[in-house]
Design a protein around this motif. Sequence first.
Motif, mmCIF file in Angstrom:
data_model
loop_
_atom_site.group_PDB
_atom_site.id
_atom_site.type_symbol
_atom_site.label_atom_id
_atom_site.label_comp_id
_atom_site.label_asym_id
_atom_site.label_seq_id
_atom_site.Cartn_x
_atom_site.Cartn_y
_atom_site.Cartn_z
ATOM 1 N N ASP A 254 0.819 -1.280 0.163
ATOM 2 C CA ASP A 254 -0.016 -0.029 -0.106
ATOM 3 C C ASP A 254 0.938 1.274 0.101
ATOM 4 N N SER A 255 2.361 1.012 -0.503
ATOM 5 C CA SER A 255 2.919 2.430 -0.489
ATOM 6 C C SER A 255 3.086 3.027 -1.796
ATOM 7 N N ASP A 256 3.334 4.224 -1.759
ATOM 8 C CA ASP A 256 3.578 5.036 -2.881
ATOM 9 C C ASP A 256 5.254 5.375 -3.119
ATOM 10 N N GLU A 257 5.658 5.184 -4.429
ATOM 11 C CA GLU A 257 7.037 5.209 -4.631
ATOM 12 C C GLU A 257 7.358 6.851 -4.652
ATOM 13 N N GLU A 258 6.566 7.622 -4.850
ATOM 14 C CA GLU A 258 6.999 9.064 -4.804
ATOM 15 C C GLU A 258 6.809 9.643 -3.366
ATOM 16 N N VAL A 259 7.947 10.496 -3.233
ATOM 17 C CA VAL A 259 7.993 11.159 -1.823
ATOM 18 C C VAL A 259 6.973 12.314 -1.811
ATOM 19 N N ILE A 260 5.972 12.726 -1.021
ATOM 20 C CA ILE A 260 5.212 13.656 -1.015
ATOM 21 C C ILE A 260 5.389 14.543 0.048
ATOM 22 N N LEU A 261 4.990 15.881 0.118
ATOM 23 C CA LEU A 261 5.092 16.555 1.326
ATOM 24 C C LEU A 261 3.612 16.790 1.886
ATOM 25 N N ILE A 262 3.589 16.479 3.047
ATOM 26 C CA ILE A 262 1.997 16.424 3.888
ATOM 27 C C ILE A 262 2.028 17.865 4.318
ATOM 28 N N GLU A 263 0.800 18.696 4.105
ATOM 29 C CA GLU A 263 0.763 19.850 4.450
ATOM 30 C C GLU A 263 0.210 19.915 6.020
ATOM 31 N N ASN A 264 0.247 20.798 6.688
ATOM 32 C CA ASN A 264 -0.204 21.410 7.930
ATOM 33 C C ASN A 264 0.191 20.400 9.059
ATOM 34 N N THR A 265 1.322 19.716 8.891
ATOM 35 C CA THR A 265 1.845 19.000 9.917
ATOM 36 C C THR A 265 2.833 19.902 10.676
ATOM 37 N N ILE A 266 3.193 19.531 11.980
ATOM 38 C CA ILE A 266 4.012 20.463 12.764
ATOM 39 C C ILE A 266 5.377 20.210 12.149
ATOM 40 N N SER A 267 6.132 19.272 11.383
ATOM 41 C CA SER A 267 7.412 19.451 10.996
ATOM 42 C C SER A 267 7.403 19.679 9.556
ATOM 43 N N GLU A 268 6.190 19.624 8.891
ATOM 44 C CA GLU A 268 6.337 20.026 7.467
ATOM 45 C C GLU A 268 7.452 19.103 6.906
ATOM 46 N N THR A 399 -8.411 4.821 7.732
ATOM 47 C CA THR A 399 -7.945 5.279 6.459
ATOM 48 C C THR A 399 -7.796 4.004 5.657
ATOM 49 N N THR A 400 -8.001 4.009 4.454
ATOM 50 C CA THR A 400 -8.130 2.703 3.321
ATOM 51 C C THR A 400 -7.544 3.270 2.106
ATOM 52 N N PRO A 401 -6.894 2.095 1.383
ATOM 53 C CA PRO A 401 -6.487 2.462 -0.332
ATOM 54 C C PRO A 401 -7.640 2.953 -0.950
ATOM 55 N N ASN A 402 -7.313 3.803 -1.948
ATOM 56 C CA ASN A 402 -8.197 4.269 -3.070
ATOM 57 C C ASN A 402 -8.054 3.170 -4.152
ATOM 58 N N ALA A 403 -8.991 2.539 -4.554
ATOM 59 C CA ALA A 403 -8.778 1.346 -5.361
ATOM 60 C C ALA A 403 -8.583 1.882 -6.863
ATOM 61 N N GLU A 404 -9.214 3.209 -7.231
ATOM 62 C CA GLU A 404 -8.955 3.850 -8.382
ATOM 63 C C GLU A 404 -7.604 4.113 -8.661
ATOM 64 N N GLY A 452 -0.060 12.136 -3.027
ATOM 65 C CA GLY A 452 -0.177 12.953 -4.218
ATOM 66 C C GLY A 452 -1.722 12.706 -4.986
ATOM 67 N N LEU A 453 -2.221 14.049 -5.300
ATOM 68 C CA LEU A 453 -3.683 13.877 -5.930
ATOM 69 C C LEU A 453 -3.668 13.996 -7.293
ATOM 70 N N ASP A 454 -4.057 12.858 -7.805
ATOM 71 C CA ASP A 454 -4.358 12.924 -9.427
ATOM 72 C C ASP A 454 -5.631 13.516 -9.649
ATOM 73 N N GLU A 455 -5.923 14.087 -10.882
ATOM 74 C CA GLU A 455 -7.148 14.888 -11.139
ATOM 75 C C GLU A 455 -8.127 14.035 -11.452
ATOM 76 N N LYS A 456 -7.970 12.769 -11.904
ATOM 77 C CA LYS A 456 -9.078 11.991 -12.264
ATOM 78 C C LYS A 456 -9.172 10.819 -11.210
ATOM 79 N N SER A 461 -4.487 7.242 -1.011
ATOM 80 C CA SER A 461 -4.931 6.656 0.078
ATOM 81 C C SER A 461 -6.256 7.576 0.584
ATOM 82 N N GLN A 462 -7.147 7.250 1.466
ATOM 83 C CA GLN A 462 -8.305 8.072 1.694
ATOM 84 C C GLN A 462 -8.562 7.998 3.166
#
Length: 472
Positions: A254-268, A399-404, A452-456, A461-462
């Motif tokens: 259930d992991s993503d290969e790309e590294v993403i920046l999570i917003e609004n966390t204390i450490s950013e 939380t759970t994976p987004n099948a799409e 990371g959010l894909d437009e379609k 994860s959700q």
Amino acid sequence: MLLTISTTHFPAADLGWLLHKHPDKVQSFDIAGGQAHVFYPVAQDDIYTAALVVDVDPVDIVRTMNIPQDRGILTQYVNDRPYTASSFLTTAISKVYSSALNGICHPRPELVEIKMPFEVKISVIKMGAHGEDKLKRLFEPLGYSVDAIRHGLDEKFPDWGESPYYTVTLSNTLTIKDLLSHLYVLLPVFDNEKHYYISKQEIEKLISKGGEWLVTHPQKEFIIKRYLRNINTLTKTAISHFEDLDLENSITNDSDEEVILIENTISEKKANLHQLRLDAALLELKKNGSKTVVDMGCGEGKLLKMMIKEAQFDKILGVDVSMRELQKAKSRLKLDEISQKMRDLLELIQGSITYRDKRIENYDALVMVEVIEHLELERIPSMERVVFECANPQMVIITTPNAEYNALYNLEEDSMRHNDHRFEWTRHEFKTWGESVAEKYNYAVEFTNIGGLDEKLGSPSQMAVFKNLKQI
């Protein structure tokens, strides 16, 4: 022994650049116990095949390398070392293909990150009964398709039965570095008579070559034990090292290969997808002011370890159906060494999310990070009653994976990210279920993207955050 690597990537000649071996030459290298040879039996515009032949001398091996006296089917001077994939083959890979194994290609550096379709054929590997199942457990979580043909002891005497030897074909689309690192780590798992001394240095090699994917492999402990020849002290040290790594970059976990920046966390801070889930859950707990928390399906205790560092929490309960996972969490959290104050803060118990348990009642919040998809669909209503009716916390985070999003992982239709998932919901299915539960049990619910959010296709994860309207 023979290992071939083929690709239909265009131009196929890129394989020669990646392996640093010219297709018009036969190159030979000295290795312990013999020689390794590289050549290209196929070198065409649309397909290249590189062959690695390891030629070992069984007499020299026995005389100079202290091979065990009893090798089962074959012993001493007559043995299977010349043709069976073993530690000699991985040693040859590390020497002959060292640049590719380390992700280096000075003439064409852009090729290093390109994922190519590869087919690997291992002419003979010794695995014994259920060999194909063993292969699948090791390679399929990494995205490989596996084909294994078991050989008989003697085709002229079929009544003698089957041998422990297989011819194996592995297919996958990935970088050459990842391909070679998988072979380097996993092939020794099948070799009980490694030709070299197993020391602490092997742990460093294991982390170097497997650190980016082994940490999330479902057979991680088995691989580590077999790689280190079941030496208890080394195995414990290696497992401890891997438990401390915060790597979650395997698609099958259930992991993503790309590294993403999570917003609004204390450490950013930059984090991988699994860490994003944990950060998102912790952020909601802190925003809600929760003092007491149940982590259902706590696993190895990663979220627990994050929570005990926060002064906000007064009581934390980790629950998992697997006693083995709880033991890992106990080791990760060093519960045998912590102070009495910390013991009063944190407790681990065995339990199931589908059976009422008064021990999880009267908590401010209940968290389920990537747990629900491991339940059978027919057991979801039981989980709903246990969580929303019986435990009835002020807040529930799921939380759970987004099948799409699986399409971006190049997964086949109807396939799932992990072999233990019983289902994976689309965004619409998760939203429909969450709103139905909220209405039934008098909760409000909000949905959030994680990753990371894909437009379609949305995010990988959700998350649903349920707030108890009865307690407002």
